[in-house]
Design a protein around this motif. Structure first.
Motif, PDB file in Angstrom:
ATOM      1  N   THR A 226       0.820  -1.208   0.000  1.00 60.61           N
ATOM      2  CA  THR A 226       0.000   0.000   0.000  1.00 60.61           C
ATOM      3  C   THR A 226       0.853   1.258   0.000  1.00 60.61           C
ATOM      4  O   THR A 226       0.527   2.232  -0.684  1.00 60.61           O
ATOM      5  N   SER A 290      -6.359  -2.241  -2.993  1.00 62.68           N
ATOM      6  CA  SER A 290      -6.008  -0.821  -3.056  1.00 62.68           C
ATOM      7  C   SER A 290      -4.601  -0.641  -3.628  1.00 62.68           C
ATOM      8  O   SER A 290      -4.371   0.226  -4.482  1.00 62.68           O
ATOM      9  N   ALA A 293      -4.711  -1.173  -7.422  1.00 61.85           N
ATOM     10  CA  ALA A 293      -5.248  -0.031  -8.173  1.00 61.85           C
ATOM     11  C   ALA A 293      -4.219   1.088  -8.284  1.00 61.85           C
ATOM     12  O   ALA A 293      -4.043   1.685  -9.352  1.00 61.85           O
ATOM     13  N   GLY A 319     -13.517  -4.846 -11.628  1.00 61.38           N
ATOM     14  CA  GLY A 319     -14.126  -3.712 -10.936  1.00 61.38           C
ATOM     15  C   GLY A 319     -15.588  -3.500 -11.277  1.00 61.38           C
ATOM     16  O   GLY A 319     -16.269  -2.704 -10.624  1.00 61.38           O
ATOM     17  N   LEU A 335     -17.773   2.669  -2.759  1.00 60.82           N
ATOM     18  CA  LEU A 335     -16.621   3.224  -2.049  1.00 60.82           C
ATOM     19  C   LEU A 335     -16.013   4.324  -2.914  1.00 60.82           C
ATOM     20  O   LEU A 335     -15.081   4.078  -3.676  1.00 60.82           O
ATOM     21  N   GLY A 338     -12.283   4.638  -3.522  1.00 60.62           N
ATOM     22  CA  GLY A 338     -11.707   3.701  -4.473  1.00 60.62           C
ATOM     23  C   GLY A 338     -11.752   4.259  -5.885  1.00 60.62           C
ATOM     24  O   GLY A 338     -10.777   4.153  -6.642  1.00 60.62           O
ATOM     25  N   ASP A 339     -12.869   4.888  -6.264  1.00 63.82           N
ATOM     26  CA  ASP A 339     -12.958   5.538  -7.567  1.00 63.82           C
ATOM     27  C   ASP A 339     -11.943   6.664  -7.689  1.00 63.82           C
ATOM     28  O   ASP A 339     -11.378   6.893  -8.767  1.00 63.82           O
TER      29      ASP A 339
END
Length: 396
Positions: A226, A290, A293, A319, A335, A338-339
């Motif tokens: 992360t 996460s 992405a 997704g 969420l 997340g976008d």
């Protein structure tokens, strides 16, 4: 008739999913994502995100603003993007933006708050000159540089008694951006920071660690996906050569293909497991969604086009994006943060300097084949009862 309708529906879904898996990166969909995010922000999404983790408010506004800056850098007239990015910046500079952080830290409110805010401030300034914004950018950059110069550690505190190297990486990148946009002042600060970082790498991976002792900068935990995914996004703009070596190490230890399927990013280095937390989210097969992405953007700025495209295609498939003529959202928009990370990652490009492209990853185009085969099989199974009935009628 119902079976025929169901078979047509399954076939159409399979075709759409297959196209998402092989199509070029959908940079145009970012405009729809940002429209969705703006509506969510107006409805209080940042305040809700703050209730989920300590940086939710800042991250949601910062990423929205940064994605707007990224879009503005490629626009003939970035007036809309400047307006939206400045609106996001104003929310960071408001009392609500500073509220989770301590004014007693050096710099005030900590390096996490100052680093992300200053990076966005510099991004807006790069789109359109503004004397007041320039003064703010210069003042914040000077405060950050003074804090780094006075610290025995290259990693400043984000909260009292707590320091994460990723936060200082963002802040140092903002100083490099300052020296690109304005008369240079901070080459010495950046050089000293890099020297200190090289002396304090995680001994297990050779990468920047996840957490450190705030007094000395000594690693207190190994590198994690992360934080590494964000570190790799910003190191390119600090030192392209160092960034390239760090990126190759990160890719070899963290980018995997669980079950021999598409690429994903582990939270812990290969061969090591650990607990999930609010940053990583759940860790199925050790993978952080996460980190995966955000690595899309890290791969893009590193010049790793093959991995960036593979991650983008994989995200479009798993997704489950929902698009309308006005907006686009992933995972049904459950969420928004997340976008925001996806939009920021899909628009990624270096702001200061580009690193030489790394050698291609061990990832061929054939990784898509199992998914395409499964989609074709689903369509065939949907039609199979009708095919059997047709065959029986012809035989009869």
């Amino acid at each position: 008739m119902l079976r025929r309708i169901a078979a047509v529906a399954v076939t159409l879904l399979a075709l759409v999913a297959g196209w998402r898996l092989v199509a070029p990166a959908d940079r145009g969909g970012v405009a729809g994502q940002l429209a969705f995010l703006r509506a969510e922000l107006d409805a209080g999404a940042a305040e809700q995100a703050q209730g989920q983790f300590p940086e939710g408010y800042l991250f949601l506004y910062a990423l929205y603003g940064l994605a707007q800056v990224e879009r503005g850098r490629g626009a003939a007239d970035p007036a809309e993007q400047v307006r939206e990015a400045r609106w996001a910046l104003s929310r960071l500079e408001a009392p609500a933006g500073r509220a989770p952080f301590s004014a007693d830290l050096t710099p005030a409110y900590g390096v996490f708050y100052q680093g992300w805010t200053n990076w966005l401030r510099g991004g807006v300034l790069s789109l359109r000159p503004d004397p007041a914004l320039r003064r703010d950018f210069e003042a914040a950059s000077a405060a950050l540089a003074a804090a780094f110069d006075a610290s025995p550690s290259p990693y400043l505190a984000a909260y009292p008694g707590q320091a994460w190297p990723v936060d200082s990486t963002v802040a140092i990148a903002s100083l490099r951006l300052h020296d690109t946009l304005l008369p240079p002042r901070y080459a010495g600060t950046v050089h000293r920071w890099l020297t200190g970082v090289r002396q304090r790498l995680d001994p297990a991976t050779g990468l920047l660690p996840h957490t450190v002792d705030p007094a000395t900068g000594a690693p207190t935990s190994t590198a994690r996906g992360t934080s590494q995914s964000i570190i790799q996004r910003f190191l390119v703009d600090i030192d392209p050569a160092f960034a390239r070596s760090q990126y190759l190490g990160f890719r070899s230890l963290f980018v995997v293909r669980p079950l021999r399927l598409g690429p994903a990013v582990r939270e812990y280095p290969a061969g090591m497991d650990g607990p999930a937390d609010v940053d990583s989210g759940p860790l199925p097969l050790g993978v952080s969604l996460s980190a995966t992405a955000v690595t899309l953007g890290a791969a893009a700025v590193a010049g790793d086009r093959r991995l960036a495209r593979a991650l983008a295609n994989y995200g479009e498939l798993l997704g489950v994006p929902v698009s309308t003529p006005w907006s686009k959202r992933y995972a049904a928009g459950l969420l928004p943060i997340g976008d925001a990370f996806v939009a920021w990652s899909k628009t990624a490009r270096p702001w200061v300097a580009a690193a030489p492209a790394p050698p291609p990853p061990d990832l061929t185009r054939w990784w898509r084949l199992p998914f395409l085969a499964a989609l074709a099989l689903a369509a065939l199974l949907a039609w199979l009862p009708l095919i059997r009935r047709r065959a029986a009628a012809l035989c009869g």
